[in-house]
Design a protein around this motif. Sequence first.
Motif: not given
Length: 97
Positions: A2-7, A52-56, A61-62
């Motif tokens: 879901r995250f990867y489909k977000s705007k 991403l799992d361990s550091h949401p 963060d660029m």
Amino acid sequence: MRFYKSKAWRETREQVLKRDNYECQECKKQGKVSTINPNKHKSLDVDHIKELDSHPDLAHDMDNLITLCIACHNRKHNRSYKSWSRKPNKWEDDEMW
């Protein structure tokens, strides 16, 4: 997924690709050039350096994002096409007549 489909992610991803000049940064370190391949659906990924799992909190963060080609991204995550298991062929040992 879901995250990867977000705007928000799509916008962040595009910013990272632009920042990295649409080039794989790992290939660039090795003196190679890997850019967008127009013949493929997807040839570059934006990878989270700290997962991403361990550091949401670092999701957008660029400084935690890097452009990688598909091959380098798969290598980083120890994925290879050879290790993907194929569905067994039930006719493989069948006699041909």
